[in-house]
Design an enzyme around this catalytic site. Structure first.
Site, short mmCIF file in Angstrom:
data_model
loop_
_atom_site.label_atom_id
_atom_site.label_comp_id
_atom_site.label_asym_id
_atom_site.label_seq_id
_atom_site.Cartn_x
_atom_site.Cartn_y
_atom_site.Cartn_z
N TRP A 102 0.82 -1.21 0.00
CA TRP A 102 0.00 0.00 0.00
C TRP A 102 0.85 1.25 0.00
O TRP A 102 0.57 2.20 -0.73
CB TRP A 102 -1.00 -0.02 1.16
N ASP A 172 -1.90 6.62 6.14
CA ASP A 172 -2.95 5.73 5.64
C ASP A 172 -3.25 4.72 6.75
O ASP A 172 -2.43 3.86 7.05
CB ASP A 172 -2.45 5.03 4.37
N LYS A 196 -12.59 -1.91 5.96
CA LYS A 196 -11.99 -2.86 6.90
C LYS A 196 -12.70 -2.73 8.25
O LYS A 196 -13.45 -3.60 8.62
CB LYS A 196 -10.48 -2.64 7.02
C1 LIG Z 1 -7.59 -1.56 1.53
C2 LIG Z 1 -6.51 -0.58 1.63
C3 LIG Z 1 -6.39 0.50 0.72
C4 LIG Z 1 -7.28 0.66 -0.48
O1 LIG Z 1 -8.55 1.08 -0.19
P1 LIG Z 1 -9.60 1.33 -1.38
O2 LIG Z 1 -10.79 1.76 -0.66
O3 LIG Z 1 -9.74 0.01 -2.09
O4 LIG Z 1 -9.04 2.36 -2.28
C5 LIG Z 1 -5.37 1.40 0.92
N1 LIG Z 1 -4.50 1.28 1.94
C6 LIG Z 1 -4.58 0.26 2.81
C7 LIG Z 1 -3.61 0.17 3.94
C8 LIG Z 1 -5.59 -0.70 2.68
O5 LIG Z 1 -5.66 -1.72 3.55
#
Ligand SMILES: *Cc1c(COP(=O)(O)O)cnc(C)c1O
Length: 361
Positions: A102, A172, A196
């Site tokens: 990511w 993030d 999540k």
């Molecule tokens: C799932 C995830 C993303 C992507 O999220 P989207 O909603 O699919 O764009 C980005 N960063 C992390 C750490 C993730 O677990």
């Protein structure tokens, strides 16, 4: 009705009470004769949902008045673009930690817009380790330091934060937000996709400090500018109403359970049970991640061979443990144990692991 234990990395298991509550009122929302997702986003019914989702999110994460909360359609991935457009516009530079899949995606987008100094690259450790936060040498001209609090694919998680002086941290937190207390005041911006720990896919939640909003340039299009969403209370355009509606229900559930302290305790219990199952297997199951960097949300492990891994995943699936296959880029097994996974799910998985080992050692 039978609900299985769903260990999917995202979208993933959500609190049953949130799903049931939506189901019960889905066709006729509070006697209005229509579904909440059929009505105007300017209606008083939707407005109440929107405001409660925002208020609960602030309350549960203990967000100071210095920070705004925004809902922005497009998930976490759109944030890779938006943060670069807003803060690297005009060729500015930033610092990045490359800790896994990511972080690398966010980095690839940032690089197209500004200059990026890589403070740490986990390549040599196969992205299975994290540096000591105090070892990061922040650049004096960095607009921000970008971090990824939990690498959902690699199964590693930061458990402490670096001191960055005047350089804001942008983080993030898609896969571990709402699972532990975070010192929000330390961050210039936090963002997360909802799917999540918070609700359905399709919306990003952004926590942004007021002075960061002042840096957003006028020269970018309206939707991509954080100021647009902040000034309009996340109603500049039609927001993803279904996502926000479900987030409100999930957050109510979090509050009923006892808030962040309860989520933190559950995360510890679930992950302890599964890591113990790995440690107690005499090397049959093997965690590739050093203990200090292990994620409490995404637990990865290997078996003695890829054939056994395949067999493990298929037998587990038949027994109602879904989503245990590791990400296609790394293989192996992964159990994602987000907030809504009951401790019994982790215990049942641990029992299954012991039984599988007995039958296949
Ligand atoms: C799932 C995830 C993303 C992507 O999220 P989207 O909603 O699919 O764009 C980005 N960063 C992390 C750490 C993730 O677990």
């Amino acid at each position: 009705m039978s609900r299985i234990f769903n260990f999917s990395a995202g979208p993933c298991t959500l609190p049953l009470s949130a799903l049931e509550s939506a189901a019960a009122e889905f066709v006729d929302y509070q006697g209005t004769g229509m579904s909440l997702i059929e009505m105007s986003h300017r209606s008083k019914e939707y407005d109440a949902v929107h405001e409660e989702a925002l208020a609960l999110f602030r309350e549960l994460l203990n967000i100071p008045d210095s920070h705004k909360v925004l809902f922005i359609g497009g998930g976490a991935t759109l944030q890779f673009t938006m943060l670069a457009m807003n803060f690297l516009h005009g060729g500015k530079s930033c610092d990045f930690t490359l800790t896994g899949s990511w972080a690398k995606k966010a980095y690839a987008d940032a690089k197209k817009i500004g200059k990026v100094n890589v403070l740490y690259d986990g390549k040599d450790a196969n992205y299975l380790e994290l540096p000591d936060p105090s070892s990061l040498k922040i650049s004096s001209d960095a607009e921000f330091l970008h971090m990824t609090s939990n690498e959902t694919i690699g199964g590693i998680e930061w458990h402490s934060w670096p001191e960055t002086g005047d350089v804001p941290i942008i983080c993030d937190m898609s896969s571990d937000i709402m699972s532990r207390e975070i010192p929000v005041e330390k961050f210039g911006m936090i963002y997360a996709g909802a799917q999540k720990n918070l609700g359905p896919a399709g919306v990003g939640i952004v926590i942004i400090r007021d002075d960061m909003l002042e840096k957003c340039p006028d020269g970018i299009t309206a939707f991509l500018n954080y100021k647009t969403h902040a000034d309009a209370n996340s109603l500049y355009h039609t927001p993803p109403v279904f996502c926000i509606y479900m987030i409100q229900k999930v957050l109510k559930w979090v509050k009923e359970q006892g808030g962040l302290a309860a989520m933190d305790k559950l995360a510890q219990e679930r992950s302890d049970i599964i890591y113990q199952a790995i440690e107690n297997s005499d090397g049959y199951y093997r965690s590739p991640v050093p203990a200090a960097n292990r994620s409490r949300m995404n637990i990865v492990w290997r078996l003695p061979s890829e054939d056994l891994e395949k067999q493990f995943i298929s037998e587990a699936d038949a027994k109602g443990f879904s989503g245990l296959k590791g990400h296609r880029s790394v293989g192996g097994c992964r159990a994602s144990v987000y907030n809504a996974m009951p401790v019994e799910g982790a215990q049942a998985l641990s029992d299954f692991m012991a039984e599988f080992q007995k039958n296949n050692a």
